[in-house]
Design an enzyme around this catalytic site. Structure first.
Site, PDB file in Angstrom:
ATOM      1  N   ASP A   1      42.833  34.502  44.239  1.00 19.80           N
ATOM      2  CA  ASP A   1      42.078  33.533  44.913  1.00 19.80           C
ATOM      3  C   ASP A   1      41.872  32.316  43.591  1.00 19.80           C
ATOM      4  O   ASP A   1      41.542  32.593  42.503  1.00 19.80           O
ATOM      5  CB  ASP A   1      40.892  33.878  45.284  1.00 19.80           C
ATOM      6  CG  ASP A   1      40.498  32.804  46.364  1.00 19.80           C
ATOM      7  OD1 ASP A   1      41.051  31.798  46.558  1.00 19.80           O
ATOM      8  OD2 ASP A   1      38.982  33.001  46.512  1.00 19.80           O
TER       9      ASP A   1
ATOM     10  N   ARG B   1      47.605  21.057  46.372  1.00 16.60           N
ATOM     11  CA  ARG B   1      47.565  22.299  46.206  1.00 16.60           C
ATOM     12  C   ARG B   1      48.620  23.004  46.149  1.00 16.60           C
ATOM     13  O   ARG B   1      48.701  24.287  45.506  1.00 16.60           O
ATOM     14  CB  ARG B   1      46.665  22.872  47.604  1.00 16.60           C
ATOM     15  CG  ARG B   1      45.663  21.937  47.867  1.00 16.60           C
ATOM     16  CD  ARG B   1      45.027  22.704  49.581  1.00 16.60           C
ATOM     17  NE  ARG B   1      44.990  24.179  49.594  1.00 16.60           N
ATOM     18  CZ  ARG B   1      43.860  24.746  48.908  1.00 16.60           C
ATOM     19  NH1 ARG B   1      42.787  24.273  48.471  1.00 16.60           N
ATOM     20  NH2 ARG B   1      43.951  26.134  48.894  1.00 16.60           N
TER      21      ARG B   1
ATOM     22  N   HIS C   1      49.659  26.446  43.896  1.00 22.94           N
ATOM     23  CA  HIS C   1      50.486  27.726  44.460  1.00 22.94           C
ATOM     24  C   HIS C   1      51.626  28.046  43.445  1.00 22.94           C
ATOM     25  O   HIS C   1      51.785  29.228  43.349  1.00 22.94           O
ATOM     26  CB  HIS C   1      50.724  27.592  45.899  1.00 22.94           C
ATOM     27  CG  HIS C   1      49.725  27.532  46.923  1.00 22.94           C
ATOM     28  ND1 HIS C   1      48.809  28.420  46.814  1.00 22.94           N
ATOM     29  CD2 HIS C   1      49.393  26.559  47.848  1.00 22.94           C
ATOM     30  CE1 HIS C   1      47.607  28.270  47.682  1.00 22.94           C
ATOM     31  NE2 HIS C   1      48.118  27.070  48.452  1.00 22.94           N
TER      32      HIS C   1
ATOM     33  N   SER D   1      46.827  35.982  53.930  1.00 18.24           N
ATOM     34  CA  SER D   1      46.001  36.823  54.816  1.00 18.24           C
ATOM     35  C   SER D   1      46.479  36.332  56.488  1.00 18.24           C
ATOM     36  O   SER D   1      46.855  35.197  56.554  1.00 18.24           O
ATOM     37  CB  SER D   1      44.675  36.710  54.518  1.00 18.24           C
ATOM     38  OG  SER D   1      44.194  35.499  54.925  1.00 18.24           O
TER      39      SER D   1
ATOM     40  N   LEU E   1      57.409  50.585  38.610  1.00 14.68           N
ATOM     41  CA  LEU E   1      56.031  50.008  39.264  1.00 14.68           C
ATOM     42  C   LEU E   1      56.407  49.947  40.654  1.00 14.68           C
ATOM     43  O   LEU E   1      57.314  49.246  41.204  1.00 14.68           O
ATOM     44  CB  LEU E   1      55.660  48.808  38.631  1.00 14.68           C
ATOM     45  CG  LEU E   1      54.415  48.287  38.988  1.00 14.68           C
ATOM     46  CD1 LEU E   1      53.652  47.747  37.714  1.00 14.68           C
ATOM     47  CD2 LEU E   1      54.350  47.230  40.162  1.00 14.68           C
TER      48      LEU E   1
HETATM   49  C1  IPE Z   1      44.921  31.566  46.968  1.00 14.47           C
HETATM   50  O1  IPE Z   1      44.360  30.552  46.246  1.00 14.47           O
HETATM   51  C2  IPE Z   1      46.337  31.674  47.585  1.00 14.47           C
HETATM   52  C3  IPE Z   1      46.477  31.548  48.924  1.00 14.47           C
HETATM   53  C4  IPE Z   1      45.607  32.141  49.686  1.00 14.47           C
HETATM   54  C5  IPE Z   1      47.858  31.667  49.445  1.00 14.47           C
HETATM   55  P1  IPE Z   1      43.505  29.475  47.422  1.00 14.47           P
HETATM   56  O2  IPE Z   1      44.722  28.697  48.083  1.00 14.47           O
HETATM   57  O3  IPE Z   1      42.866  30.185  48.145  1.00 14.47           O
HETATM   58  O4  IPE Z   1      42.970  28.549  46.304  1.00 14.47           O
HETATM   59  P2  IPE Z   1      41.287  27.857  46.509  1.00 14.47           P
HETATM   60  O5  IPE Z   1      40.372  29.170  46.975  1.00 14.47           O
HETATM   61  O6  IPE Z   1      41.406  27.026  47.489  1.00 14.47           O
HETATM   62  O7  IPE Z   1      41.083  27.365  45.035  1.00 14.47           O
HETATM   63 MG    MG Z   2      40.635  30.763  48.315  1.00 13.95          MG
END
Ligand code: IPE
Ligand code: MG
Length: 219
Positions: free
Chosen positions: A2, A15, A19, A47, A113
């Site tokens: 996260d 964003r 990623h 998720s 692994l």
């Molecule tokens: C986690 O990072 C990645 C996924 C859920 C795909 P977030 O996208 O939740 O990042 P924040 O929480 O907005 O910083």
């Molecule tokens: Mg998040």
């Protein structure tokens, strides 16, 4: 894993930038886990609830899964990693499912692994689908019968869960499987989670006394 979005925002980037950095971080931690002697690593990549994100972000994440799979499958295989996916993949594109199947097949006999990628995964969904299968087989619902039908069947329950990004919640990850897992929460955003942070989590874990309900003298 996260914190990708917030990490990008801190850098005034979209964003997607976060990623992509998150994928790099995952690759780094896979290597660190291997070096540390970890046998099973399960990462929560997407998720069931993540489907509710803006369409653009969902589409982007799906594209990133495909491109990462295509790019990494051979190198995982060379490093003897066995790759599996857990979750409900019914809503994934045919292309993505095909790439997933190919990578699973390619690495199926690898003994290094054991890497599980949770995508379209939900802990409640997993328990429900397992219960349905036990019921459909006309068998009694027992802990053992249920466990055998979970998507993680054959994979031991985790010893340690690491959640980055500052939240202290499970967010519908491995609900059943986490019954006796040590839970480690840290503020580091996932793209910044590296070898040092991973070592700190392992050191913290090494200091836990695991009693599994017993008293210290028995443990
Ligand atoms: C986690 O990072 C990645 C996924 C859920 C795909 P977030 O996208 O939740 O990042 P924040 O929480 O907005 O910083
Ligand atoms: Mg998040």
């Amino acid at each position: 894993m996260d914190g990708n979005g917030r990490w990008a925002k801190q850098r005034m980037q979209p964003r997607a930038f976060g990623h992509r950095a998150g994928v790099k971080s995952a690759r780094k931690i896979l290597r660190a886990a291997h070096k540390a002697g970890v046998r099973y690593l399960t990462v929560f990549a997407f998720s069931q609830e993540n489907w509710k994100r803006p369409e653009l972000e969902v589409r982007l994440l799906m594209k990133l899964f495909v491109s990462t799979l295509v790019r990494e499958a051979q190198s995982l295989h060379k490093n003897s990693v066995r790759l599996r996916f857990i979750g409900d993949h019914g809503d994934f594109s045919a292309e993505l499912r095909e790439q997933m199947d190919k990578a699973v097949e390619l690495t199926a006999t690898n003994t290094g692994l054991q890497l599980q990628v949770a995508v379209g995964y939900g802990g409640q969904w997993d328990i429900v689908q397992a219960a349905r299968r036990v019921a459909a087989a006309g068998r009694e619902i027992t802990a053992e019968a249920l466990e055998a039908q979970l998507d993680t069947s054959g994979i031991p329950s985790p010893d340690l869960l690491i959640r980055t990004g500052g939240e202290s919640r499970i967010s519908n990850f491995l609900l059943w499987q986490l019954a006796y897992t040590e839970l480690y929460f840290c503020d580091t955003l996932w793209p910044e989670f590296g070898d040092t942070e991973f070592s700190a989590a392992l050191s913290w874990f090494a200091d836990r006394e695991r009693r599994f309900g017993r008293v210290a003298e028995q443990a």
